[in-house]
Design a protein around this motif. Structure first.
Motif, mmCIF file in Angstrom:
data_model
loop_
_atom_site.group_PDB
_atom_site.id
_atom_site.type_symbol
_atom_site.label_atom_id
_atom_site.label_comp_id
_atom_site.label_asym_id
_atom_site.label_seq_id
_atom_site.Cartn_x
_atom_site.Cartn_y
_atom_site.Cartn_z
ATOM 1 N N HIS A 19 0.832 -1.200 0.000
ATOM 2 C CA HIS A 19 0.000 0.000 0.000
ATOM 3 C C HIS A 19 0.872 1.258 0.000
ATOM 4 C CE1 HIS A 19 -3.667 -2.240 0.423
ATOM 5 N NE2 HIS A 19 -3.218 -2.857 1.493
ATOM 6 N N GLY A 20 1.900 1.216 -0.790
ATOM 7 C CA GLY A 20 2.746 2.389 -0.933
ATOM 8 C C GLY A 20 3.878 2.528 0.070
ATOM 9 N N THR A 21 3.884 1.683 1.125
ATOM 10 C CA THR A 21 4.958 1.777 2.116
ATOM 11 C C THR A 21 5.989 0.685 1.878
ATOM 12 O OG1 THR A 21 3.248 2.395 3.690
ATOM 13 C CG2 THR A 21 5.442 1.909 4.586
ATOM 14 N N ASP A 22 7.255 1.055 1.812
ATOM 15 C CA ASP A 22 8.310 0.060 1.643
ATOM 16 C C ASP A 22 8.435 -0.753 2.934
ATOM 17 O OD1 ASP A 22 10.473 -1.452 1.061
ATOM 18 O OD2 ASP A 22 11.894 0.210 0.837
ATOM 19 N N ILE A 23 8.127 -2.057 2.843
ATOM 20 C CA ILE A 23 8.159 -2.872 4.072
ATOM 21 C C ILE A 23 9.582 -3.111 4.558
ATOM 22 C CG2 ILE A 23 5.933 -4.006 3.671
ATOM 23 C CD1 ILE A 23 7.574 -6.513 2.854
ATOM 24 N N TYR A 24 10.573 -2.756 3.755
ATOM 25 C CA TYR A 24 11.954 -2.851 4.216
ATOM 26 C C TYR A 24 12.477 -1.494 4.682
ATOM 27 C CZ TYR A 24 12.018 -7.637 2.579
ATOM 28 O OH TYR A 24 11.739 -8.973 2.422
ATOM 29 N N GLY A 25 11.556 -0.554 4.820
ATOM 30 C CA GLY A 25 11.924 0.784 5.285
ATOM 31 C C GLY A 25 12.393 0.759 6.734
ATOM 32 N N PRO A 26 13.020 1.856 7.158
ATOM 33 C CA PRO A 26 13.673 1.891 8.475
ATOM 34 C C PRO A 26 12.706 1.775 9.647
ATOM 35 C CG PRO A 26 13.700 4.076 7.438
ATOM 36 C CD PRO A 26 13.199 3.111 6.407
ATOM 37 N N ASN A 27 11.466 2.225 9.490
ATOM 38 C CA ASN A 27 10.568 2.232 10.644
ATOM 39 C C ASN A 27 9.567 1.088 10.632
ATOM 40 O OD1 ASN A 27 11.725 4.551 11.748
ATOM 41 N ND2 ASN A 27 10.567 5.817 10.291
ATOM 42 N N VAL A 28 9.836 0.090 9.810
ATOM 43 C CA VAL A 28 8.869 -0.996 9.695
ATOM 44 C C VAL A 28 9.297 -2.180 10.558
ATOM 45 C CG1 VAL A 28 7.750 -2.596 8.134
ATOM 46 C CG2 VAL A 28 8.213 -0.265 7.389
ATOM 47 N N ASP A 29 8.367 -2.643 11.378
ATOM 48 C CA ASP A 29 8.616 -3.801 12.228
ATOM 49 C C ASP A 29 8.203 -5.059 11.459
ATOM 50 O OD1 ASP A 29 8.787 -5.707 14.136
ATOM 51 O OD2 ASP A 29 7.331 -4.810 15.520
ATOM 52 N N PRO A 30 9.148 -5.995 11.222
ATOM 53 C CA PRO A 30 8.786 -7.200 10.458
ATOM 54 C C PRO A 30 7.625 -7.975 11.081
ATOM 55 C CG PRO A 30 11.015 -7.353 11.379
ATOM 56 C CD PRO A 30 10.565 -5.953 11.550
ATOM 57 N N ILE A 31 7.489 -7.894 12.395
ATOM 58 C CA ILE A 31 6.390 -8.589 13.075
ATOM 59 C C ILE A 31 5.044 -8.056 12.572
ATOM 60 C CG2 ILE A 31 5.367 -9.084 15.341
ATOM 61 C CD1 ILE A 31 8.107 -10.056 15.597
ATOM 62 N N GLU A 32 4.963 -6.720 12.434
ATOM 63 C CA GLU A 32 3.737 -6.104 11.921
ATOM 64 C C GLU A 32 3.443 -6.582 10.501
ATOM 65 O OE1 GLU A 32 1.432 -4.270 13.292
ATOM 66 O OE2 GLU A 32 2.485 -4.525 15.204
ATOM 67 N N VAL A 33 4.507 -6.663 9.699
ATOM 68 C CA VAL A 33 4.336 -7.119 8.321
ATOM 69 C C VAL A 33 3.758 -8.530 8.311
ATOM 70 C CG1 VAL A 33 5.534 -7.688 6.183
ATOM 71 C CG2 VAL A 33 6.233 -5.681 7.493
ATOM 72 N N ARG A 34 4.301 -9.387 9.173
ATOM 73 C CA ARG A 34 3.862 -10.794 9.155
ATOM 74 C C ARG A 34 2.442 -10.964 9.681
ATOM 75 N NH1 ARG A 34 9.363 -12.156 11.741
ATOM 76 N NH2 ARG A 34 10.702 -11.664 9.969
ATOM 77 N N ARG A 35 1.976 -10.013 10.470
ATOM 78 C CA ARG A 35 0.569 -10.087 10.888
ATOM 79 C C ARG A 35 -0.365 -9.763 9.743
ATOM 80 N NH1 ARG A 35 1.369 -7.204 16.734
ATOM 81 N NH2 ARG A 35 2.704 -8.849 17.507
ATOM 82 N N LYS A 36 0.119 -8.916 8.837
ATOM 83 C CA LYS A 36 -0.706 -8.522 7.702
ATOM 84 C C LYS A 36 -0.564 -9.497 6.537
ATOM 85 C CE LYS A 36 -2.954 -5.184 9.084
ATOM 86 N NZ LYS A 36 -4.353 -5.604 9.106
ATOM 87 N N VAL A 37 0.592 -10.169 6.498
ATOM 88 C CA VAL A 37 0.883 -11.052 5.370
ATOM 89 C C VAL A 37 1.181 -12.451 5.916
ATOM 90 C CG1 VAL A 37 2.281 -11.354 3.307
ATOM 91 C CG2 VAL A 37 1.884 -9.064 4.196
ATOM 92 N N GLY A 38 0.186 -13.313 5.883
ATOM 93 C CA GLY A 38 0.331 -14.657 6.437
ATOM 94 C C GLY A 38 0.998 -15.598 5.454
ATOM 95 N N MET A 39 1.345 -16.797 5.942
ATOM 96 C CA MET A 39 2.059 -17.720 5.071
ATOM 97 C C MET A 39 1.650 -19.162 5.343
ATOM 98 S SD MET A 39 6.077 -17.737 4.286
ATOM 99 C CE MET A 39 6.553 -18.174 2.633
ATOM 100 N N VAL A 40 1.480 -19.906 4.252
ATOM 101 C CA VAL A 40 1.197 -21.341 4.336
ATOM 102 C C VAL A 40 2.355 -22.056 3.653
ATOM 103 C CG1 VAL A 40 -0.366 -23.171 3.575
ATOM 104 C CG2 VAL A 40 -1.291 -20.968 4.334
ATOM 105 N N PHE A 41 2.890 -23.071 4.303
ATOM 106 C CA PHE A 41 4.127 -23.680 3.828
ATOM 107 C C PHE A 41 3.855 -24.942 3.020
ATOM 108 C CE2 PHE A 41 4.884 -21.111 7.461
ATOM 109 C CZ PHE A 41 6.112 -20.515 7.271
ATOM 110 N N GLN A 42 4.911 -25.409 2.386
ATOM 111 C CA GLN A 42 4.786 -26.589 1.533
ATOM 112 C C GLN A 42 4.362 -27.821 2.323
ATOM 113 O OE1 GLN A 42 8.158 -27.254 -0.968
ATOM 114 N NE2 GLN A 42 7.656 -29.376 -1.368
ATOM 115 N N LYS A 43 5.087 -28.065 3.423
ATOM 116 C CA LYS A 43 4.730 -29.193 4.271
ATOM 117 C C LYS A 43 3.852 -28.640 5.377
ATOM 118 C CE LYS A 43 7.128 -32.821 6.602
ATOM 119 N NZ LYS A 43 7.964 -32.506 7.762
ATOM 120 N N PRO A 44 2.673 -29.230 5.606
ATOM 121 C CA PRO A 44 1.813 -28.673 6.656
ATOM 122 C C PRO A 44 2.578 -28.647 7.979
ATOM 123 C CG PRO A 44 0.821 -30.655 5.657
ATOM 124 C CD PRO A 44 2.104 -30.410 4.960
#
Ligand SMILES: Nc1ncnc2c1ncn2[C@@H]1O[C@H](COP(=O)(O)OP(=O)(O)OP(=O)(O)O)[C@@H](O)[C@H]1O
Ligand SMILES: [Mg+2]
Lengths: 293, 284
Positions: free
Chosen positions: B95-120
């Protein structure tokens, strides 16, 4: 491969001589170990048999009355010492392992230095820990010859083993459990505390029990620390005087009177049973929780 | 030998009905990648990817093994941060914000962007605890029963497990476990769901269920899926990105984005011969 060759191999024929000699050597080595243990066990059991009764647990040691002497103070002493050893060593060891495995920068120079040192500490003779305990806990901290001095010293002794086995247990937790947790927005600390550590508990329990069973059989450092060998009361606190099973055994075997030799053998059987029970529990935990992934 | 025509025909048949309503250009992107390269220490695993991810669309990443699909996927929720030495150039704008920017917490990113893996990768806990885990670590207090039921229902698993919520998640079949992982993922209320070969370890029936579920979820979530299965990409996705790994002038392999477009068009009339070779099965 022809049919004949196949049947020969199935029947174990056609194995080269060299391989067979090697197999026999392996078997022989195993046999020596098992045989020695069996002889030892049979010997002490037969020797201690006349005194393997309830008096061993209900009566206190006595110099004058070997016929009725027991090892109660040594049994309670061992329980006191080992309980406090576990109370100190388990949280410390688990936290140290958790730090090294989950948070420390891997392969950094300090990490490798610490790792080598822990490996080395696990191999330091127990008497050296006795000297350390005497200097630091008994003298410098003025804890004297007390249960807590013994427990702290034994805790140092088992700490490296607990750290090493906990790290192995943590490492056995698959990467994808951690990834799954982190991908849900958990922090590294939450992941370690809520996923990795609980999943590693069986391995940690097994390692800790085995380490403690080593500590419960230790006599050398406690002799240095001044475990009093003749004690006719149970410990009533961490600063209390105490004796332990190995010390009591050591003391009785020094006495030339036959009754005390028998008493020592009976006490050895008790100590061995405690050790076997601890190892059995460790194996049971391991089997019960084996391979969930 | 593969018969290219037959395969493309088969894919034509598989193409999702959704395809028709997809606009030619992504109008409302959730993510915009601009010249993204991902490195493992010195090795550039994937180079200069520029790509939009449309809202409530399913975007498929396809391409041969080792071309960097998983690597790129993990850069959407900063999971690559966890690999020592991994780093990224370019911008991944959410949404226009660089998720690798200096003030971005990766934890916040992962709450917004979930992940399902190859092996359950269900947790060694009960079914209930698996779903409740995400909300709990994110600070949700109180009774989670309703949320757990809602998420399991959304993941089309509720009817199969409603009487066994206290049972270990390991007692479930592979397909059920994967649906549980999806339920666990949506319990955090993400906006985007990343799926890295989610059906690779499942049988055709379980695969079909997950595919139905993906299409169903796309009304609410934005989905990016990596798959080796051409039919799957054709069946479920709205847009497809085709990657390949090629030697550069220094004889080093890098992943590259070859072609990106609406799945319908990419499969029926690919513009790049490498895409055509790959989807018709002539590629290694
Ligand atoms: N953790 C890592 N460290 C170093 N190199 C890696 C790492 N993970 C992947 N690579 C390399 O990066 C390249 C891309 O890998 P990636 O797993 O992203 O490919 P992929 O397209 O997902 O392949 P597959 O279809 O087999 O899953 C490969 O050359 C791989 O060897
Ligand atoms: Mg991959």
């Amino acid at each position: 491969m022809s049919h004949l060759q196949l049947t020969n191999q199935l029947a174990g024929k056609g194995t080269p001589l060299r391989d067979r000699i090697f197999m026999w050597l392996l078997f022989l080595s195993l046999a020596i170990g098992v045989f020695t243990l069996a002889v030892l066990l049979t010997y002490v059991t037969i020797k201690g048999w006349p005194r393997l009764d309830i008096r061993l647990f209900t009566n206190m040691p006595s110099v004058r009355d070997p016929e009725n002497a027991g090892a109660q103070s040594a049994i309670t002493g061992s329980i006191w010492v080992i309980s406090f050893t576990a109370l100190v060593a388990l949280p410390t060891g688990v936290m140290a392992a958790l730090y090294l495995e989950e948070f420390a920068r891997p392969n950094s120079r300090s990490q490798r230095f610490i790792e080598v040192n822990i490996q080395n500490l696990a191999a330091v003779p127990s008497i050296v820990y006795g000297i350390l305990g005497l200097a630091v806990f008994a003298r410098a901290l003025a804890l004297g010859q007390s249960v807590i001095t013994a427990a702290l010293t034994l805790a140092l002794l088992v700490l490296p083993v607990i750290i090493i086995s906990t790290r192995e247990a943590l490492r056995a937790v698959p990467r994808n459990i951690r990834d799954g947790s982190l991908a849900l927005g958990a922090t590294e600390w939450q992941t370690a505390y809520r996923q990795t550590l609980p999943a590693a508990i069986p391995g940690i329990a097994t390692g800790t029990i085995l380490a403690l069973s080593r500590a419960i059989g230790e006599a050398a450092p406690l002799l240095l620390l001044g475990a009093v060998s003749f004690i006719t009361f149970n410990p009533d606190g961490v600063l209390s005087d105490y004796t332990t099973l190995p010390i009591q055994i050591f003391n009785w075997t020094k006495d030339s009177r036959e009754e005390f030799q028998v008493l020592a053998a009976a006490t050895i059987v008790v100590l061995l049973l405690i050790l076997l029970a601890m190892n059995f529990v460790a194996i049971w935990i391991r089997n019960k929780t084996q391979k969930r992934w | 030998m593969n018969q290219p025509n037959e395969i493309t025909m088969h894919l034509d048949h598989a193409l999702s009905a959704r395809g028709a309503s997809i606009p030619p250009e992504t109008s409302d992107p959730v993510f915009t990648l601009d010249n993204v390269s991902v490195y493992y220490s010195d090795y550039e695993a994937i180079r200069n990817v520029t790509l939009p991810i449309g809202r409530n669309e399913i975007t498929a990443f396809i391409g041969p093994s080792g071309c960097g699909k998983s690597t790129l996927l993990r850069s959407f929720n900063r999971m690559n941060d966890l690999i020592p030495g991994a780093h990224l150039k370019g911008t991944v704008a959410y949404h226009g914000t660089d998720i690798y920017g200096p003030n971005v917490d990766p934890i916040e990113v992962r709450r917004k962007v979930g992940m399902v893996f190859q092996k359950p990768n269900v947790f060694p806990k009960s079914i209930y605890e698996n779903v409740a885990y995400g909300p709990k670590v994110n600070g949700t207090k109180g009774n989670l029963d309703d949320l757990v039921e809602e998420c399991l229902t959304r993941a089309a698993l509720w009817n199969e497990v409603k009487d066994d919520l206290k049972k270990s998640a390991y007692a479930l079949s592979g397909g059920q476990q994967q649906r549980l992982v999806i339920a666990r993922c949506i319990a955090v209320k993400p906006e985007v769901i990343l799926m890295d070969e989610p059906c690779a370890s499942l049988d055709p029936l379980a695969t079909a269920k997950i595919e139905d579920l993906m299409v169903e979820l796309a009304s609410e979530y934005t989905i990016i899926i990596v798959t080796h299965n051409m039919q799957q990409a054709a069946r479920v996705s709205d847009r497809t990105a085709f990657f390949t790994a090629e030697l550069d002038e220094n004889e080093i392999r890098h992943g590259r984005l070859v072609e990106f477009g609406r799945t319908r068009e990419l499969f029926s009339s690919p513009t790049d011969p490498r895409t055509e070779d790959y989807i018709s099965g002539r590629f290694g």
